[in-house]
Write a protein that holds these residues in place. Sequence first.
Motif, PDB file in Angstrom:
ATOM      1  N   ALA A   1       0.848  -1.192   0.000  1.00 38.73           N
ATOM      2  CA  ALA A   1       0.000   0.000   0.000  1.00 38.73           C
ATOM      3  C   ALA A   1       0.883   1.240   0.000  1.00 38.73           C
ATOM      4  CB  ALA A   1      -0.911   0.004   1.226  1.00 38.73           C
ATOM      5  N   THR A   2       0.776   2.047  -1.050  1.00 38.43           N
ATOM      6  CA  THR A   2       1.580   3.260  -1.151  1.00 38.43           C
ATOM      7  C   THR A   2       0.694   4.410  -1.624  1.00 38.43           C
ATOM      8  OG1 THR A   2       2.247   2.651  -3.405  1.00 38.43           O
ATOM      9  CG2 THR A   2       3.707   1.986  -1.615  1.00 38.43           C
ATOM     10  N   VAL A   3       1.332   5.490  -2.049  1.00 40.57           N
ATOM     11  CA  VAL A   3       0.639   6.666  -2.562  1.00 40.57           C
ATOM     12  C   VAL A   3       1.000   6.828  -4.022  1.00 40.57           C
ATOM     13  CG1 VAL A   3       0.388   9.176  -2.384  1.00 40.57           C
ATOM     14  CG2 VAL A   3       0.601   7.781  -0.309  1.00 40.57           C
ATOM     15  N   ASN A   4       0.012   7.075  -4.856  1.00 36.52           N
ATOM     16  CA  ASN A   4       0.263   7.236  -6.285  1.00 36.52           C
ATOM     17  C   ASN A   4       1.215   8.402  -6.537  1.00 36.52           C
ATOM     18  OD1 ASN A   4      -0.291   6.246  -8.886  1.00 36.52           O
ATOM     19  ND2 ASN A   4      -1.674   7.937  -9.308  1.00 36.52           N
ATOM     20  N   GLY A   5       2.202   8.163  -7.395  1.00 31.55           N
ATOM     21  CA  GLY A   5       3.140   9.220  -7.745  1.00 31.55           C
ATOM     22  C   GLY A   5       4.408   9.250  -6.919  1.00 31.55           C
ATOM     23  N   THR A   6       4.621   8.236  -6.071  1.00 31.86           N
ATOM     24  CA  THR A   6       5.815   8.233  -5.224  1.00 31.86           C
ATOM     25  C   THR A   6       6.897   7.294  -5.739  1.00 31.86           C
ATOM     26  OG1 THR A   6       4.863   6.516  -3.792  1.00 31.86           O
ATOM     27  CG2 THR A   6       4.482   8.817  -3.168  1.00 31.86           C
ATOM     28  N   GLY A   7       6.731   6.772  -6.927  1.00 32.32           N
ATOM     29  CA  GLY A   7       7.758   5.919  -7.501  1.00 32.32           C
ATOM     30  C   GLY A   7       7.713   4.478  -7.058  1.00 32.32           C
ATOM     31  N   SER A   8       6.600   4.057  -6.457  1.00 25.59           N
ATOM     32  CA  SER A   8       6.518   2.684  -5.959  1.00 25.59           C
ATOM     33  C   SER A   8       6.479   1.663  -7.095  1.00 25.59           C
ATOM     34  CB  SER A   8       5.293   2.512  -5.070  1.00 25.59           C
ATOM     35  OG  SER A   8       4.099   2.833  -5.780  1.00 25.59           O
ATOM     36  N   ALA A   9       6.069   2.076  -8.287  1.00 23.38           N
ATOM     37  CA  ALA A   9       5.992   1.130  -9.400  1.00 23.38           C
ATOM     38  C   ALA A   9       7.351   0.492  -9.681  1.00 23.38           C
ATOM     39  CB  ALA A   9       5.452   1.829 -10.649  1.00 23.38           C
ATOM     40  N   SER A  10       8.420   1.264  -9.577  1.00 20.40           N
ATOM     41  CA  SER A  10       9.760   0.721  -9.815  1.00 20.40           C
ATOM     42  C   SER A  10      10.121  -0.323  -8.769  1.00 20.40           C
ATOM     43  CB  SER A  10      10.787   1.849  -9.816  1.00 20.40           C
ATOM     44  OG  SER A  10      10.550   2.749 -10.871  1.00 20.40           O
ATOM     45  N   ALA A  11       9.780  -0.028  -7.524  1.00 22.53           N
ATOM     46  CA  ALA A  11      10.083  -0.978  -6.456  1.00 22.53           C
ATOM     47  C   ALA A  11       9.289  -2.266  -6.628  1.00 22.53           C
ATOM     48  CB  ALA A  11       9.772  -0.340  -5.100  1.00 22.53           C
ATOM     49  N   ASN A  12       8.014  -2.133  -6.965  1.00 23.06           N
ATOM     50  CA  ASN A  12       7.177  -3.319  -7.120  1.00 23.06           C
ATOM     51  C   ASN A  12       7.611  -4.149  -8.325  1.00 23.06           C
ATOM     52  OD1 ASN A  12       5.745  -2.320  -4.927  1.00 23.06           O
ATOM     53  ND2 ASN A  12       4.246  -1.279  -6.214  1.00 23.06           N
ATOM     54  N   GLY A  13       8.001  -3.470  -9.400  1.00 21.64           N
ATOM     55  CA  GLY A  13       8.511  -4.188 -10.557  1.00 21.64           C
ATOM     56  C   GLY A  13       9.790  -4.937 -10.235  1.00 21.64           C
ATOM     57  N   LEU A  14      10.621  -4.338  -9.390  1.00 24.00           N
ATOM     58  CA  LEU A  14      11.860  -4.997  -8.959  1.00 24.00           C
ATOM     59  C   LEU A  14      11.550  -6.283  -8.200  1.00 24.00           C
ATOM     60  CD1 LEU A  14      14.963  -4.422  -8.996  1.00 24.00           C
ATOM     61  CD2 LEU A  14      14.669  -3.367  -6.748  1.00 24.00           C
ATOM     62  N   LEU A  15      10.534  -6.224  -7.329  1.00 26.16           N
ATOM     63  CA  LEU A  15      10.131  -7.417  -6.585  1.00 26.16           C
ATOM     64  C   LEU A  15       9.635  -8.516  -7.528  1.00 26.16           C
ATOM     65  CD1 LEU A  15       8.206  -5.886  -3.552  1.00 26.16           C
ATOM     66  CD2 LEU A  15      10.224  -7.358  -3.413  1.00 26.16           C
ATOM     67  N   MET A  16       8.749  -8.136  -8.442  1.00 20.42           N
ATOM     68  CA  MET A  16       8.193  -9.106  -9.377  1.00 20.42           C
ATOM     69  C   MET A  16       9.302  -9.796 -10.172  1.00 20.42           C
ATOM     70  SD  MET A  16       4.843  -9.734  -9.904  1.00 20.42           S
ATOM     71  CE  MET A  16       4.768 -10.043 -11.668  1.00 20.42           C
ATOM     72  N   GLN A  17      10.192  -8.995 -10.733  1.00 21.06           N
ATOM     73  CA  GLN A  17      11.246  -9.548 -11.572  1.00 21.06           C
ATOM     74  C   GLN A  17      12.199 -10.441 -10.769  1.00 21.06           C
ATOM     75  OE1 GLN A  17      12.078  -9.547 -14.749  1.00 21.06           O
ATOM     76  NE2 GLN A  17      10.531  -8.191 -15.623  1.00 21.06           N
ATOM     77  N   ALA A  18      12.501 -10.035  -9.541  1.00 21.95           N
ATOM     78  CA  ALA A  18      13.431 -10.821  -8.728  1.00 21.95           C
ATOM     79  C   ALA A  18      12.854 -12.201  -8.418  1.00 21.95           C
ATOM     80  CB  ALA A  18      13.757 -10.081  -7.444  1.00 21.95           C
ATOM     81  N   ILE A  19      11.576 -12.239  -8.045  1.00 22.69           N
ATOM     82  CA  ILE A  19      10.943 -13.528  -7.732  1.00 22.69           C
ATOM     83  C   ILE A  19      10.838 -14.377  -8.996  1.00 22.69           C
ATOM     84  CG2 ILE A  19       8.838 -14.611  -6.866  1.00 22.69           C
ATOM     85  CD1 ILE A  19       8.457 -12.094  -5.108  1.00 22.69           C
ATOM     86  N   PHE A  20      10.491 -13.740 -10.104  1.00 25.00           N
ATOM     87  CA  PHE A  20      10.414 -14.438 -11.383  1.00 25.00           C
ATOM     88  C   PHE A  20      11.772 -15.057 -11.736  1.00 25.00           C
ATOM     89  CE2 PHE A  20      11.156 -14.145 -15.998  1.00 25.00           C
ATOM     90  CZ  PHE A  20      10.167 -15.006 -16.467  1.00 25.00           C
ATOM     91  N   ARG A  21      12.841 -14.301 -11.528  1.00 26.28           N
ATOM     92  CA  ARG A  21      14.177 -14.805 -11.877  1.00 26.28           C
ATOM     93  C   ARG A  21      14.644 -15.900 -10.924  1.00 26.28           C
ATOM     94  NH1 ARG A  21      17.858  -9.935 -14.421  1.00 26.28           N
ATOM     95  NH2 ARG A  21      16.211  -9.003 -15.701  1.00 26.28           N
ATOM     96  N   MET A  22      13.994 -16.021  -9.786  1.00 26.59           N
ATOM     97  CA  MET A  22      14.276 -17.150  -8.901  1.00 26.59           C
ATOM     98  C   MET A  22      13.549 -18.412  -9.365  1.00 26.59           C
ATOM     99  SD  MET A  22      14.194 -15.366  -5.119  1.00 26.59           S
ATOM    100  CE  MET A  22      14.407 -16.936  -4.277  1.00 26.59           C
ATOM    101  N   GLY A  23      12.817 -18.291 -10.475  1.00 24.63           N
ATOM    102  CA  GLY A  23      12.136 -19.442 -11.046  1.00 24.63           C
ATOM    103  C   GLY A  23      10.803 -19.760 -10.410  1.00 24.63           C
TER     104      GLY A  23
END
Length: 608
Positions: free
Chosen positions: A18-40
Motif C-alpha cells: 500500500a503506497t501513494v500514487n506518484g511516489t515511484g513505488s511502481a519501480s520498487a514493485n517491478g523490482l520485486l516481481m522480476q526478482a521472484i520471477f528470476r528465482m524461477g
Amino acid sequence: MSERTPPARLNDFALRIATVNGTGSASANGLLMQAIFRMGVPISGKNVFPSNIQGLPTWYEIRVNARGHTARTPDFDLIVAMNGATYERDIADVRPGGYLLYDSSKPLDEALLRDDVTFLGAPLGRLCVEHFRGARERILMKNIMYVGALAALLRIDLDVIRGMLEEKFGRKPALRDSNDTAIEAGYRYALEHFECPLPFHLEAMDATRGHVIVDGNTAAALGAVYAGATVGAWYPITPSTSLMDAFTGFCERFRVDPDTGEKRFMVVQAEDELAAAGVVIGAGWAGARAFTPTSGPGISLMSEFIGLAYYAEIPAVFFDVQRTGPSTGMPTRTQQGDILLCAFASHGDTKHIVLFPADPRECFDFAVRAFDLAERFQTPVFVVSDLDIGMNDWVVPEFTWDDRYRPDRGEVLDADTLEGMEAFYRYLDTDGDGIAARTLPGVHPKGAYFTRGSGHDKYGRYTEEAEAYREVVDRLARKVQSAAAAAPEPVIRRNDGATVGVVTVGGCEGGVLEALDRLAAEGIALDYLRVRAFPFHDDVRLFLAEHDVNFVVEQNRDGQLRSLLLLETGMPHDRLVSVLDYGGLPLSRQPVIDAVHAWLGTREEVGA
C-alpha cells in the motif's frame, strides 16, 4: 523444529503493498516481481491504482504460487503499509495469523492493533534521512528500502536484485549505488530486528524457464507489428493508451529504414475517437493493415464509423481494453462490460467478429488472427481484453512465431485478374461464400468503385429497393456467421461423469480454473469451457446442450455473456446460471466456489 512449529510454507503466499500514487513505488514493485520471477517461482502482479495523477492510495498485489495459479486472491499473508491514510483498511485486510510491515518512524495508533496480526515496524523514513539527501530522493528510496526488508523476510536472493540494478543502472552508477544502499539498509534492519524468514517464504525453483513477464497491451502491440500493421490511430484513453505507446516504440525500432531513416509506419493521435476510427477505416480501404486501441467509451463514439466499415465491407481492427462503466465509470478498474457493445456495435443490423484473449500470450496471438480475419472477411474485428489483462504483469510462456507466416489478405483482385474481367462489381459474391472480392485503389481502372455506406445492391449501385437491400445485408450476416469456424475455437476441459459445466470468457480463466481445482478436491467435478470468439463456434452450443446446468462466470452486472449465449444458441434460460463479479477488481476463485456451493445446497434442500 519443535512439534508446535508448523512447517514452512514455501512459494505459496500473497502480499499487498500500500503506497501513494506518484511516489515511484511502481519501480520498487517491478523490482520485486522480476526478482521472484528470476528465482524461477511462478508469480502474478495486480496493480490497483487511482485514476488521478498523484496523491491517492494505490496498491500492488503480488501472488506467489508454485502451482502457477495467477488469479487475484483476497487473502493476504503480508501487507506492506506505506500510506498512513490507508492503515485502517490495510490492517483489516491482513489474514488472521498474517503480518504487517510498516514505517515505524511515526508511532502506529494502538487502536488499530490486532491480536492475530504480527506488526513489523521498521523506521524506513528515519533510515532514509540518515542515508540520503533531498526530499524527493528520500521518498523514492523509502520504497526501494522496503524491497530490501522484504528480501530478508521472504528470502529473496539479493544477488538477483543487485544484478537487476546493474542491468538497469549500470550506466548511471550514482543511481545504482543509491538503490543498492536503500536495499542494503532495509535488508540489514529486517535481519537484525525480525525473525527472518517468515513462516511463508521463497525457495528457488525452475518453473519460469521459457516464460516472460509482460502485460497484454504490450503483447497486443507486438502482435500487431508481427501481423504487418503499418497504421495506428487513437485518442488517448485509460487503459488502452499503452498499447499504442508500445506499438510506436516497436515501429521506431523495427520499421525505420536503417539506411535512409524513412519511417515505414504511421501513427496518428486523432482529435477524438471518431476521427481515429475514420483514419483506420480509410487506411484499411486503401490496403493497409490498420487498427485503433480504445476502451468502452471510445467504442461508443466510434459506432457510426464501425457501421460504415461493416456495411461498406472494409477491414479494420479495434482493440477494446475494457474498463468499468457506464459513462466515465471507474477508468482504472477492470470489467467485462463491453461484450454486447462490441458484438453489435453501431445502429441497424450489425454483427461483428469478436476475439476474447485470456492473457498476454493470447493478446499477441489474437492480434495476428484479428488482422487476418478482418481482411479475409472484409469487416471490423474486435480484440476485447480488459484492464487486468492489458495493464497488469503476467507470467506467460514465451511467444513463438512461424517465419513461414504470410498475411491472409482475403480475396483481393490484382491487375492481371481485373484486366481479364468484363466488369468488376464490388459487392457481388460469385462463389457463394458470402465474401465479395475487393480491389485496392490504383491497381487497375476496372477495379474502381464507389464505396457506399448508404443503401446499395450487389453491384454497388445505390438503391432503396427492399429485395436488393435484403440480399446485401443477408449476405453480410452469412459472411460474419461463417467466421465462427475460422476464429479461435473454445478451450474445453472435461471430467468423466460431470453433468454441470462452467462457462467463462477472457481474464476470468485464472479464477475459474483455480475454483474448479478446489471444488474437485472436494469431490465436485465440473466441466469447463472458455469462449474465445464470437460468433460462437459450434462446440459452444454442443457443450451447453450436454450439461443440465451451466454456470456462466463473467465480470459485469447484467450477465452479458449469458445473454449472448441465450440469444445465439436458443438454450433454455434455466440451464444458464449467472455468476457475476463486477466490483472492478480481477476475479478470484471465491465467487465461483460460493456460487457452486449455494446451488448444490439449494438442490439438496428441494431433494433434487
